[in-house]
Scaffold this active site. Structure first.
Site, PDB file in Angstrom:
ATOM      1  N   CYS A  76       0.834  -1.211   0.000  1.00  0.00           N
ATOM      2  CA  CYS A  76       0.000   0.000   0.000  1.00  0.00           C
ATOM      3  C   CYS A  76       0.870   1.262   0.000  1.00  0.00           C
ATOM      4  CB  CYS A  76      -1.005  -0.053   1.144  1.00  0.00           C
ATOM      5  SG  CYS A  76      -2.346   1.153   0.943  1.00  0.00           S
ATOM      6  N   HIS A 178      -3.792  -5.148  -0.170  1.00  0.00           N
ATOM      7  CA  HIS A 178      -3.318  -5.662   1.113  1.00  0.00           C
ATOM      8  C   HIS A 178      -3.347  -7.193   1.092  1.00  0.00           C
ATOM      9  CE1 HIS A 178      -3.149  -1.858   3.353  1.00  0.00           C
ATOM     10  NE2 HIS A 178      -4.062  -1.474   2.481  1.00  0.00           N
ATOM     11  N   GLU A 180      -2.297  -9.125   3.228  1.00  0.00           N
ATOM     12  CA  GLU A 180      -2.588  -9.599   4.593  1.00  0.00           C
ATOM     13  C   GLU A 180      -4.074  -9.615   4.898  1.00  0.00           C
ATOM     14  OE1 GLU A 180      -1.473  -6.654   3.774  1.00  0.00           O
ATOM     15  OE2 GLU A 180      -2.112  -5.091   5.173  1.00  0.00           O
TER      16      GLU A 180
END
Lengths: 196, 251
Positions: A76, A178, A180
């Site tokens: 990001c 993202h 994650e």
């Protein structure tokens, strides 16, 4: 060992949790020696680009990052800081990826909202980072600025305009989305990064 | 283009999920982390966990639960319920929440939106709004719909957007728990007036209700509880149905 660079830009919890889930060893640090000696380096980031850039400078990390030779992944804002320049706060960045970061333009008529928030597709995949990832897979984005398409783009996505949703140059990688928070697809991308 | 999102909502009391019909009757429908994981595996795009505990012990249990959710779930999740200060928000961020939703506290103290958004970013702030119609005009209610206010819906959500809310989660209290569909015209009008994403909540009884609110109602996401909790349809089945109706969803 993966070094997650801590430069005080918000919460690193979700990146750590994702690495826990895939069983990777990591540490959160701003120690130059630890960063240099890590097998892999993660540069996360939430918040605003120009203040994030100032924080990297304050900690004397700009040249340290540029000179790293092991695989580095920016996520990001982390990736945006690795570009030439960002419109957000009109700031010069690290200049690793030869592209600029520009704001999205909202277009209600065509359903283009800013921030670009939610799940969108990644296309034109070309990098070992996307091993076993299907063309057009969905990943999770939350951002209002994005890098322009360039030769270093390893995936493209669209929100009103096309943008580079991932970049790679030499040992440097970056994802605008993202991983994650991108379900199983995201975890596979993180595993791929660890295996680089 | 960004996909329309399906968001199961889990009401949590003392670590377990419950769901009320019109917020009155509560029934226990399961373990919060396991249920969330199941939804994520089935293809939920996000999760919302609402803490409906009224006690300090309940709040503390919820904080530990959020920590456990963050570790176990690989999609974004929002937490809400009882957040009335920036410290409450910070505590939940620290244990791994991706977003917080604020409702009554923001009505009482609108600058709470600015405060949280400027410190942690708009992406972290979901403004939850419970509206009720009176003579064709929608007004804001607080305390789970029990208290009427004089704030008009459209003015309030525009103000919320200006103050830095990243999304609006709108529940029509006239429809919530009734399972007879969302007020699509209201959602379409809201979408016309706002540039931030809108999550439609309250009233889903069938697949076609959700199709309608995402197409005619132009909502960016649909939040639902009962239809998932009682296993009438799985998130995966719902998304396949939505796709058949030409709605762009992540499968």
């Amino acid at each position: 060992m993966i070094a997650i660079i801590d430069y005080d830009t918000g919460n690193l919890r979700s990146v750590c949790n994702a690495l826990e889930r895939i069983g990777a060893k990591y540490c959160v640090t701003d120690d130059v020696a630890v960063i240099r000696s890590a097998d892999k380096v993660l540069l996360p980031g939430v918040g605003e680009a120009s203040s994030a850039m100032s924080k990297l400078k304050e900690r004397g990390l700009c040249n340290v990052i540029k000179e790293l030779t092991q695989p580095v992944l920016g996520i990001c804002i982390g990736m945006q800081l690795m570009c030439m320049h960002s419109e957000e706060g009109d700031v010069d960045c690290l200049g690793i990826f030869p592209t600029g970061v520009r704001r999205f333009i909202a277009d209600r008529e065509h359903g283009v909202k800013v921030p670009h928030m939610g799940w969108n597709r990644i296309n034109n995949l070309k990098s070992p980072l996307f091993k076993d990832i299907d063309e057009g897979a969905f990943v999770y984005f939350v951002h209002s600025f994005a890098p322009d398409v360039c030769d270093e783009a390893i995936s493209l996505s669209c929100n009103g305009r096309q943008f580079a949703s991932a970049l790679a140059k030499g040992n440097f990688y970056g994802t605008q989305f993202h991983p994650e928070k991108s379900g199983d697809v995201g975890e596979q991308i993180l595993k791929n990064f660890i295996e680089l | 283009m960004v996909a329309k999102r399906i968001i199961p909502c889990l009401d949590v009391k003392d670590g377990r999920t419950v769901k009320g019909v019109n917020f009155l009757q509560l029934q226990d429908v399961g373990d919060a982390v396991e249920l969330g994981k199941l939804y994520a595996e089935q293809g939920a795009d996000e999760l919302v966990y609402l803490d409906i505990s009224a006690t300090v012990e309940g709040r503390n249990t919820f904080t530990s639960l959020v920590e456990c959710i963050a570790l176990n779930i690989n999609i974004p999740f929002t937490v809400g319920g009882g957040i009335s200060t920036i410290d409450d928000a910070a505590r939940l961020l620290d244990v791994g929440a991706d977003k917080i939703s604020i409702n009554s506290a923001a009505v009482r103290n609108p600058s709470l939106i600015d405060e949280i958004a400027s410190k942690y970013g708009s992406q972290f702030v979901v403004l939850a709004v419970d509206a009720k119609s009176i003579d064709g005009k929608y007004f804001i209610t607080t305390h789970g719909g029990r208290q009427m206010t004089e704030r008009e819906l459209f003015e309030w959500v525009r103000e919320g957007q200006e103050r830095g809310a990243g999304e609006i989660l709108l529940t029509s209290m006239d429809h919530d728990g009734t399972r007879c569909g969302y007020p699509c015209e209201l959602f379409a009008e809201l979408s016309e007036q706002l540039s931030i994403p809108i999550i439609a909540s309250g009233g889903a009884g069938s697949v076609s209700d959700i199709v309608d609110v995402l197409s005619k109602g132009r909502a960016d996401a649909a939040l639902a509880a009962s239809i998932f909790h009682y296993g009438e349809i799985t998130v995966g089945e719902l998304k396949k149905e939505l796709m058949k109706h030409g709605i762009n969803v992540r499968i």
